[in-house]
Design a protein around this motif. Structure first.
Motif, mmCIF file in Angstrom:
data_model
loop_
_atom_site.group_PDB
_atom_site.id
_atom_site.type_symbol
_atom_site.label_atom_id
_atom_site.label_comp_id
_atom_site.label_asym_id
_atom_site.label_seq_id
_atom_site.Cartn_x
_atom_site.Cartn_y
_atom_site.Cartn_z
ATOM 1 N N HIS A 127 8.993 -11.391 -3.223
ATOM 2 C CA HIS A 127 8.098 -11.405 -2.076
ATOM 3 C C HIS A 127 6.755 -12.029 -2.432
ATOM 4 C CE1 HIS A 127 6.761 -7.817 -4.267
ATOM 5 N NE2 HIS A 127 5.590 -7.972 -3.654
ATOM 6 N N PHE A 129 2.374 -11.520 -1.444
ATOM 7 C CA PHE A 129 1.411 -10.549 -0.912
ATOM 8 C C PHE A 129 0.081 -11.247 -0.657
ATOM 9 C CE2 PHE A 129 -2.096 -7.565 -1.246
ATOM 10 C CZ PHE A 129 -1.707 -6.605 -0.316
ATOM 11 N N HIS A 137 2.762 -7.670 2.980
ATOM 12 C CA HIS A 137 3.925 -7.929 2.137
ATOM 13 C C HIS A 137 4.806 -8.908 2.924
ATOM 14 C CE1 HIS A 137 7.356 -6.555 -0.525
ATOM 15 N NE2 HIS A 137 8.035 -7.008 0.529
ATOM 16 N N TYR A 162 2.517 0.377 -2.972
ATOM 17 C CA TYR A 162 1.427 0.180 -2.026
ATOM 18 C C TYR A 162 0.655 1.461 -1.716
ATOM 19 C CZ TYR A 162 3.263 -4.505 -1.301
ATOM 20 O OH TYR A 162 3.685 -5.793 -1.485
#
Length: 256
Positions: A127, A129, A137, A162
């Motif tokens: 991913h 960020f 995200h 997170y």
């Protein structure tokens, strides 16, 4: 006491709007949550107060549906449209948000919101960020319609990575002609919304790492938007604009 409210939507991201320049509405989070409740209140993804500012055109005070606060891109566009309706501005606005001063233009019926310059989104194995006033995200997937956005988004939003504040979660599919399809689980709403302005902007900047160039066209469940930007030699981004419609849906009164 009854208070007049206005309902606005920006590509399906909907907001209760209140002209609070006389300070009649308190910042009580329980009242915000009550008004945003879709069963027992008006129903909205968030609530926005337009308040007086000594130097700028206005101050936008934004609350998520649960009463928490963050920057909201679509909410900012709706606030600009509302400010024009109130006669505060014409075709340009300088206003204060929780993330500082922002500006916007109204052109051909669309709200052009000037976002802050950004560094390249952080890239991880699975991913990206980026925090652009709200944390995001971003996952790229082959078929976003097959994703269980509500449950997968909640899992990531509340994950240890997170904590303690959580994150918004975006699932992004790259399509043809510099177009991406974005679905977002929004922190503070705790569900998928039809569109998320800061999430769409973050997703577009992450898509630049995959070779897409400005302008990037975005499809959301609530409609279409556009993100324009300049990508610098160091891969940072400047002159970022989130562009899309913002419309008044109805006017009503609520007993507070």
């Amino acid at each position: 006491m009854k208070i007049t409210f206005y309902k606005y939507q920006g590509t399906g991201n909907d907001f209760v709007m209140i002209d609070n320049r006389e300070g009649i509405f308190s910042h009580e989070t329980s009242l915000v949550s009550k008004m945003c409740d879709r069963k027992f209140g008006i129903g909205a993804d968030g609530l926005i107060l337009i308040e007086h500012h000594d130097k700028l055109d206005f101050e936008m005070v934004y609350f998520n549906a649960d009463g928490s606060q963050s920057l909201c891109g679509n909410g900012s566009r709706c606030a600009v449209s509302f400010a024009r309706y109130l006669g505060i501005i014409q075709d340009h606005a300088n206003f204060l948000t929780i993330d500082g001063e922002y500006e916007a233009d109204i052109k051909n019926g669309l709200i052009h919101l000037h976002m802050r310059d950004q560094q390249n989104p952080k890239k991880f194995d699975s991913h990206y960020f980026l925090n652009n006033g709200s944390p995001h995200h971003i996952e790229f997937v082959n078929d976003v319609d097959k994703k269980d956005v509500r449950n997968l988004g909640a899992t990531t939003r509340y994950s240890d990575a997170y904590k303690p504040n959580g994150t918004n979660v975006n699932f992004v599919q790259v399509k043809e002609d510099h177009t991406i399809y974005v679905r977002t689980y929004e922190r503070g709403v705790e569900d998928e919304t039809l569109s998320c302005g800061t999430g769409i902007t973050a997703s577009a900047l992450a898509a630049a790492d995959k070779g897409l160039r400005s302008p990037i066209f975005i499809e959301a469940k609530g409609g279409k938007l556009e993100v324009r930007f300049e990508q610098n030699v160091d891969k940072s981004f400047s002159n970022i604009w989130l562009i899309g419609p913002a419309e008044q849906v109805f006017v009503g009164q609520f007993d507070i």
